[in-house]
Design a protein around this motif. Structure first.
Motif, PDB file in Angstrom:
ATOM      1  N   MET A  59      73.518  35.269 -16.919  1.00 15.03           N
ATOM      2  CA  MET A  59      73.756  35.728 -18.289  1.00 15.03           C
ATOM      3  C   MET A  59      75.243  35.880 -18.612  1.00 15.03           C
ATOM      4  N   THR A  60      76.091  35.606 -17.624  1.00 12.85           N
ATOM      5  CA  THR A  60      77.548  35.743 -17.763  1.00 12.85           C
ATOM      6  C   THR A  60      77.943  37.119 -18.282  1.00 12.85           C
ATOM      7  N   VAL A  61      77.416  38.129 -17.619  1.00 11.47           N
ATOM      8  CA  VAL A  61      77.798  39.509 -17.892  1.00 11.47           C
ATOM      9  C   VAL A  61      78.189  40.139 -16.561  1.00 11.47           C
ATOM     10  N   THR A  62      78.721  41.341 -16.617  1.00 13.51           N
ATOM     11  CA  THR A  62      79.153  41.992 -15.387  1.00 13.51           C
ATOM     12  C   THR A  62      77.950  42.547 -14.625  1.00 13.51           C
ATOM     13  N   PRO A  63      78.047  42.615 -13.301  1.00 17.67           N
ATOM     14  CA  PRO A  63      76.984  43.242 -12.517  1.00 17.67           C
ATOM     15  C   PRO A  63      76.743  44.700 -12.946  1.00 17.67           C
ATOM     16  N   ALA A  64      77.800  45.389 -13.348  1.00 17.18           N
ATOM     17  CA  ALA A  64      77.645  46.780 -13.803  1.00 17.18           C
ATOM     18  C   ALA A  64      76.787  46.853 -15.059  1.00 17.18           C
ATOM     19  N   SER A  65      76.967  45.904 -15.951  1.00 11.53           N
ATOM     20  CA  SER A  65      76.169  45.850 -17.176  1.00 11.53           C
ATOM     21  C   SER A  65      74.693  45.626 -16.847  1.00 11.53           C
ATOM     22  N   VAL A  66      74.432  44.718 -15.914  1.00 14.13           N
ATOM     23  CA  VAL A  66      73.051  44.453 -15.505  1.00 14.13           C
ATOM     24  C   VAL A  66      72.465  45.683 -14.815  1.00 14.13           C
ATOM     25  N   ALA A  67      73.265  46.340 -13.994  1.00 17.50           N
ATOM     26  CA  ALA A  67      72.779  47.536 -13.298  1.00 17.50           C
ATOM     27  C   ALA A  67      72.351  48.610 -14.294  1.00 17.50           C
ATOM     28  N   LYS A  68      73.172  48.825 -15.311  1.00 19.57           N
ATOM     29  CA  LYS A  68      72.839  49.830 -16.330  1.00 19.57           C
ATOM     30  C   LYS A  68      71.568  49.449 -17.091  1.00 19.57           C
ATOM     31  N   SER A  69      71.471  48.176 -17.466  1.00 16.46           N
ATOM     32  CA  SER A  69      70.295  47.716 -18.204  1.00 16.46           C
ATOM     33  C   SER A  69      69.033  47.787 -17.361  1.00 16.46           C
ATOM     34  N   THR A  70      69.130  47.380 -16.095  1.00 18.07           N
ATOM     35  CA  THR A  70      67.934  47.423 -15.247  1.00 18.07           C
ATOM     36  C   THR A  70      67.516  48.866 -14.980  1.00 18.07           C
ATOM     37  N   GLU A  71      68.484  49.758 -14.912  1.00 14.99           N
ATOM     38  CA  GLU A  71      68.174  51.189 -14.769  1.00 14.99           C
ATOM     39  C   GLU A  71      67.358  51.673 -15.972  1.00 14.99           C
ATOM     40  N   ARG A  72      67.820  51.321 -17.160  1.00 17.36           N
ATOM     41  CA  ARG A  72      67.111  51.711 -18.390  1.00 17.36           C
ATOM     42  C   ARG A  72      65.713  51.087 -18.442  1.00 17.36           C
ATOM     43  N   LEU A  73      65.622  49.813 -18.071  1.00 17.09           N
ATOM     44  CA  LEU A  73      64.332  49.130 -18.085  1.00 17.09           C
ATOM     45  C   LEU A  73      63.374  49.754 -17.066  1.00 17.09           C
ATOM     46  N   GLN A  74      63.916  50.167 -15.942  1.00 19.46           N
ATOM     47  CA  GLN A  74      63.086  50.819 -14.930  1.00 19.46           C
ATOM     48  C   GLN A  74      62.583  52.171 -15.446  1.00 19.46           C
ATOM     49  N   ARG A  75      63.476  52.946 -16.057  1.00 18.31           N
ATOM     50  CA  ARG A  75      63.070  54.250 -16.622  1.00 18.31           C
ATOM     51  C   ARG A  75      62.024  54.081 -17.715  1.00 18.31           C
ATOM     52  N   ALA A  76      62.118  52.971 -18.464  1.00 21.34           N
ATOM     53  CA  ALA A  76      61.161  52.705 -19.545  1.00 21.34           C
ATOM     54  C   ALA A  76      59.847  52.129 -19.013  1.00 21.34           C
ATOM     55  N   GLY A  77      59.771  51.910 -17.707  1.00 25.08           N
ATOM     56  CA  GLY A  77      58.545  51.405 -17.108  1.00 25.08           C
ATOM     57  C   GLY A  77      58.339  49.911 -17.275  1.00 25.08           C
ATOM     58  N   MET A  78      59.417  49.174 -17.554  1.00 26.87           N
ATOM     59  CA  MET A  78      59.284  47.735 -17.784  1.00 26.87           C
ATOM     60  C   MET A  78      59.576  46.898 -16.540  1.00 26.87           C
ATOM     61  N   LEU A  79      60.227  47.494 -15.554  1.00 25.97           N
ATOM     62  CA  LEU A  79      60.452  46.774 -14.313  1.00 25.97           C
ATOM     63  C   LEU A  79      60.484  47.754 -13.156  1.00 25.97           C
ATOM     64  N   ILE A  80      60.320  47.215 -11.959  1.00 27.25           N
ATOM     65  CA  ILE A  80      60.432  48.020 -10.751  1.00 27.25           C
ATOM     66  C   ILE A  80      61.466  47.380  -9.835  1.00 27.25           C
ATOM     67  N   LYS A  81      62.110  48.236  -9.057  1.00 20.63           N
ATOM     68  CA  LYS A  81      63.077  47.774  -8.061  1.00 20.63           C
ATOM     69  C   LYS A  81      62.506  48.081  -6.691  1.00 20.63           C
ATOM     70  N   GLN A  82      62.601  47.094  -5.818  1.00 20.17           N
ATOM     71  CA  GLN A  82      62.175  47.282  -4.442  1.00 20.17           C
ATOM     72  C   GLN A  82      63.321  46.904  -3.531  1.00 20.17           C
ATOM     73  N   VAL A  83      63.564  47.743  -2.532  1.00 23.46           N
ATOM     74  CA  VAL A  83      64.638  47.468  -1.583  1.00 23.46           C
ATOM     75  C   VAL A  83      64.273  46.240  -0.761  1.00 23.46           C
ATOM     76  N   ASP A  84      65.234  45.339  -0.631  1.00 22.70           N
ATOM     77  CA  ASP A  84      65.058  44.129   0.166  1.00 22.70           C
ATOM     78  C   ASP A  84      65.035  44.540   1.642  1.00 22.70           C
ATOM     79  N   GLU A  85      63.970  44.177   2.349  1.00 28.39           N
ATOM     80  CA  GLU A  85      63.827  44.563   3.752  1.00 28.39           C
ATOM     81  C   GLU A  85      64.910  43.954   4.637  1.00 28.39           C
ATOM     82  N   LYS A  86      65.425  42.784   4.244  1.00 32.25           N
ATOM     83  CA  LYS A  86      66.446  42.109   5.044  1.00 32.25           C
ATOM     84  C   LYS A  86      67.851  42.623   4.753  1.00 32.25           C
ATOM     85  N   ASN A  87      68.039  43.191   3.555  1.00 29.99           N
ATOM     86  CA  ASN A  87      69.346  43.707   3.153  1.00 29.99           C
ATOM     87  C   ASN A  87      69.114  45.000   2.383  1.00 29.99           C
ATOM     88  N   LEU A  88      69.230  46.124   3.041  1.00 34.95           N
ATOM     89  CA  LEU A  88      68.898  47.409   2.444  1.00 34.95           C
ATOM     90  C   LEU A  88      69.799  47.787   1.268  1.00 34.95           C
TER      91      LEU A  88
END
Length: 173
Positions: A59-88
């Protein structure tokens, strides 16, 4: 005379973009979305288990911008984050049913907006309008042979170039 006409045409092009953006913003707010979040949801739909870095690059945006948006989307119940077993230190992103439904509703909204925008145009007029817009794109392209079909990645590349130019301008000040 021609300069005034060109200014009016450019003003209309800008106005169309702004009116469409404003209309979309109002609808996004009704669904609890912020600008750019639909793109994130749709990227995750197409790439389940992706990471934030991949989204930021696409999307040619900063990783920080995506982090903030995914945080909001997670709080809104639209996505889930799962820790990668190979890279914690890495989270894998997945869309929820609610996220799928919101994405579907937004796609329908864009279809309604597009239908409304081009109401009253027949197929021949739409083809002619499209050819005019294609010609404008070619006229403004640095590499006209690459202008071709619409592709979201081309828009992202243009955004990247604008950001690079903005950084250069700000560094020169």
């Amino acid at each position: 005379m021609r300069e005034n006409r060109l200014m009016r045409l450019n003003g209309r092009v800008d106005m169309i973009g702004l009116m469409r953006r404003l209309y979309c913003q109002k609808e996004f707010m009704k669904l609890g979305l912020y600008k750019g979040q639909l793109g994130i949801l749709e990227y995750i739909l197409r790439n389940p288990g992706c990471g934030q870095k991949a989204i930021a690059e696409y999307m040619t945006v900063t990783p920080a911008s995506v982090a903030k948006s995914t945080e909001r989307l997670q709080r809104a119940g639209m996505l889930i984050k799962q820790v990668d077993e190979k890279n914690l230190r890495c989270n894998r992103l997945y869309i929820t049913e609610k996220g799928r439904e919101v994405s579907r509703q937004m796609r329908e909204l864009f279809d309604r907006i597009d239908t409304r925008m081009f109401e009253g145009f027949n197929d021949e007029e739409l083809s002619q309008f499209e050819s005019f817009l294609d010609r404008v794109i070619v006229n403004l392209s640095e590499n006209p042979e690459e202008s071709g079909e619409f592709d979201f990645s081309k828009i992202c590349e243009l955004r990247r170039k604008i950001e690079e130019n903005d950084k250069k301008t700000n560094n020169d000040k």
